[in-house]
Design an enzyme around this catalytic site. Sequence first.
Site, PDB file in Angstrom:
ATOM      1  N   PRO A  26      -2.677   9.153  -0.106  1.00 33.57           N
ATOM      2  CA  PRO A  26      -1.555   9.949   0.403  1.00 33.57           C
ATOM      3  C   PRO A  26      -1.390   9.786   1.904  1.00 33.57           C
ATOM      4  CG  PRO A  26      -2.958  11.265  -1.042  1.00 33.57           C
ATOM      5  CD  PRO A  26      -3.685   9.982  -0.795  1.00 33.57           C
ATOM      6  N   GLY A  27      -0.135   9.720   2.363  1.00 34.20           N
ATOM      7  CA  GLY A  27       0.141   9.701   3.785  1.00 34.20           C
ATOM      8  C   GLY A  27       0.091   8.344   4.448  1.00 34.20           C
ATOM      9  N   VAL A  28       0.066   7.256   3.649  1.00 36.23           N
ATOM     10  CA  VAL A  28       0.008   5.932   4.270  1.00 36.23           C
ATOM     11  C   VAL A  28       1.388   5.296   4.378  1.00 36.23           C
ATOM     12  CG1 VAL A  28      -2.369   5.480   3.585  1.00 36.23           C
ATOM     13  CG2 VAL A  28      -0.517   4.857   2.036  1.00 36.23           C
ATOM     14  N   GLY A  29       2.448   5.989   3.937  1.00 34.40           N
ATOM     15  CA  GLY A  29       3.805   5.499   4.165  1.00 34.40           C
ATOM     16  C   GLY A  29       4.453   4.813   2.986  1.00 34.40           C
ATOM     17  N   LYS A  30       4.058   5.140   1.768  1.00 29.06           N
ATOM     18  CA  LYS A  30       4.624   4.467   0.584  1.00 29.06           C
ATOM     19  C   LYS A  30       6.098   4.819   0.401  1.00 29.06           C
ATOM     20  CE  LYS A  30       1.576   6.243  -2.223  1.00 29.06           C
ATOM     21  NZ  LYS A  30       0.792   7.034  -1.283  1.00 29.06           N
ATOM     22  N   THR A  31       6.411   6.108   0.393  1.00 31.41           N
ATOM     23  CA  THR A  31       7.796   6.542   0.164  1.00 31.41           C
ATOM     24  C   THR A  31       8.687   6.185   1.350  1.00 31.41           C
ATOM     25  OG1 THR A  31       6.966   8.379  -1.168  1.00 31.41           O
ATOM     26  CG2 THR A  31       9.244   8.506  -0.429  1.00 31.41           C
ATOM     27  N   LYS A  36     -13.365   1.034   1.736  1.00 25.08           N
ATOM     28  CA  LYS A  36     -14.727   1.443   2.078  1.00 25.08           C
ATOM     29  C   LYS A  36     -15.102   0.983   3.487  1.00 25.08           C
ATOM     30  CE  LYS A  36     -16.344   1.269  -2.717  1.00 25.08           C
ATOM     31  NZ  LYS A  36     -17.232   0.575  -3.675  1.00 25.08           N
ATOM     32  N   SER A  86     -20.920   1.342  -7.792  1.00 28.52           N
ATOM     33  CA  SER A  86     -21.067   0.680  -6.491  1.00 28.52           C
ATOM     34  C   SER A  86     -22.144   1.302  -5.609  1.00 28.52           C
ATOM     35  CB  SER A  86     -19.723   0.689  -5.747  1.00 28.52           C
ATOM     36  OG  SER A  86     -19.292   2.005  -5.490  1.00 28.52           O
ATOM     37  N   GLY A 107      -1.728   3.557  -3.036  1.00 33.05           N
ATOM     38  CA  GLY A 107      -2.575   3.847  -1.883  1.00 33.05           C
ATOM     39  C   GLY A 107      -2.793   5.327  -1.710  1.00 33.05           C
TER      40      GLY A 107
END
Length: 808
Positions: A391-396, A757, A714, A389
């Site tokens: 950056p900054g969406v909470g993966k780590t 999108k 697209s 995803g």
Amino acid sequence: MSTEPIDPTKPQETTIFSGEEEKRLVTTVEIPVNKLPMVALREGVVFPHTESILAFVRSRSVHAIEEAVKSKRNVVLFTQKHDVEDPREKDLYSIGVIANIERVLKNDQEVNTLVRAIARVRVKNTFRYEKYSECEVEPVPDVMTASPNISALSKVLTSEFRKSVDLGKSVEFLNFMKLMSGVNASELADQVASTLELPTKEKQKILEERNVEKRLQVILGKLQEEMKILEIERNITSKTQKKFDKHARESILRERMRVIQRELGDVDEGGEEEELEALRRTIQRSGMPAEIKTKALKELRRLVAMPEMSAESGYIRTWLDALVELPWGKYSKSSISLQKAAEILNKDHYGLEDVKDRIIEFLAVMKLRSEKSSKKEATHMPTILCFVGAPGVGKTSLGKSIAKALGREFVKISLGGIRDEAEIRGHRRTYVGAMTGRIISGMKTAKKMNPVFILDEIDKIGADYRGDPSAALLEALDPEQNGAFEDHYLDVPFDLSQVMFITTANTMDTIPPALRDRLEVIPYSGYTIDEKFEIAKRHLIPKQLKINGLSETQIKIPDAVLSSIIIHYTREAGVRSLERAIGKVMRKSARLIAEAKKKTIVMDEKLLVEFLDPHYFEESQMEKKDMVGLATGLAWTSVGGDVLSIEVALIPGRKTTSLILTGKLGKVMQESARAALTWVSANAKSLKISPTKLNKSEIHIHIPEGAVPKDGPSAGITMTTALVSALTNRPVRKDIAMTGEVTLLGRVLEIGGLKEKVIAAHRAGIREIIIPKPNAKDIVKFPDNIKKEVKFYPVEQMEEVVKIALKH
């Protein structure tokens, strides 16, 4: 040998000397007035009163030597100024020496001669013949007057020369004895000068110095400089020898002490001292498998038998330390509670419902497998998760929550920018500075065999001549074979089967297929405005209050102001920019409170603009009005979705139709633009497009933000819609966005990244979106508020898009 006079102007026969034949000539001390053969020396200077062995290879030099031998004449030796193969008079110094040839020895390659230099001479005239050269010379007599200075200089030079020989200066014994027995000042100077290690230019200056007193002074100075160097070299050699002797003595004494201790029974049979005995006990209690323990004890016995100063002993000791530091057989004791895990995930992260559901499913599988493993059945991690995803969406941070929920240790390593395979698998022990790879180092840090192990930024691994790190990860990330992972440094198998590996990436495109095949991808979509609002209230504001030393009573941020920060100051998929903006507000508030200007702060729009400057973004990215040739498209990027505008302009008055594409478009997007033009041309009649306008206009398609690379199919229906609008002069609706690939026959094909999108379009204030009909199945995955607020138009043909998007 003929003794008749030789006429050098006539051709002469060449005398051949065999390898064993020697010629001895009569020595003369008188300088002849007739012409003499001359020889050029590439380097080095021959001094009077000295004997030298010279080797000649050049043809003219060899012929000159042969001529001198034939005619029983002396030879004149001059040193070259310049390194040329066939020197002329201008290439030679004017002063040389006249020498008598004592012996000659010739082989296939060169002529070796023993010459005795007689006196200094200066060249008067030279005569160049076909095979060799001759010259007329005049003597260069010494300038010397009997004086105490010359006597004193001679004594000092003799004494210093003796000292230099004692320091190790290399001198022929017979010459040394001759000088010590006493010679005149001129001969003493020349003999000593011939032994000095000086450049050719400096030796030539000494040869040309006629004043014997000055010559003695120069030679004495040069000799004393050499003596200083000899003294330094002698001191260095002496110190090195002493150091070596000391080490050898210590090594012998230590070995004798070991033998005595073994005889007295002070140590066990292996001979380990106290520290090594402690290491042996650690190995015994480490819990490592039997075969690895056997290898470790074998290396320990080698270490005991080695001298302490051995270089290899350090390598073995470091290897043993690395081995015993690993958590052999040590596990975090925890029971998997799905209810507890769900509570922790919901507490630590708002939203991401799909991701949380998949993690709970994963933990449920682990729970059932762990129950079966108690029945002595083999078990390993069911799969390797990959969070993908923006950056900054909470993966780590979600990985940390999983570790907390499981009660396991948490370890994270960043793989971004790694290009060396040894970073993953370690270096071979044979290399200086070898160490374990990052995976084994992470296991040392965890101190348990079953941590939650985050491999961050797996999509940013590189590859070069040092190997491919992604290939080194294949074994570690394969649940079927990571039970015996071998690090190059350890060179023993290590069990990684109980490690819960979680990888993170921003995009899957750069992950090699073989590695991607081992991962189960869990996609992260960006946050909606509502989700960002809840995340800020629940997590970001309390965190920033604590960081900046503030309390909830000192600063209050109303919901309207927080929404304004989200809408007007951030536009991203994650929440990092939002956290930075909140942090900036907190810092400025902290300053006002610390300066006692205010006790409490209640944020409002005016203060917000003062703290964060005017709005960065408008509330909506939707166009202000319906325009001809301007359509709104949706794009996917590695940091989430984005909204882009596509502009089409016509330049009439051209002979034929031509297409201009600008905006840093990739090859796929350029092909989409050509496909769009082809469809428009093929359907011009049904679209009511004027043939004159279509066939005699230059069509310019531009996508703003030209510095940003853009690619992908697209945008096909968006470019087609803008083309039809420009050619029919019908404006495109400002409140609608679209995405989809178009074919030559006008079919609208499925695209990827629709969720990102749509979230971007919703964030930009757009509430109607045209999508390919095959993508309608993805709508169920969208957040509820988006499904309620956004109207979707699934289409199959381009005619449907034109009908929906264009004003009538």
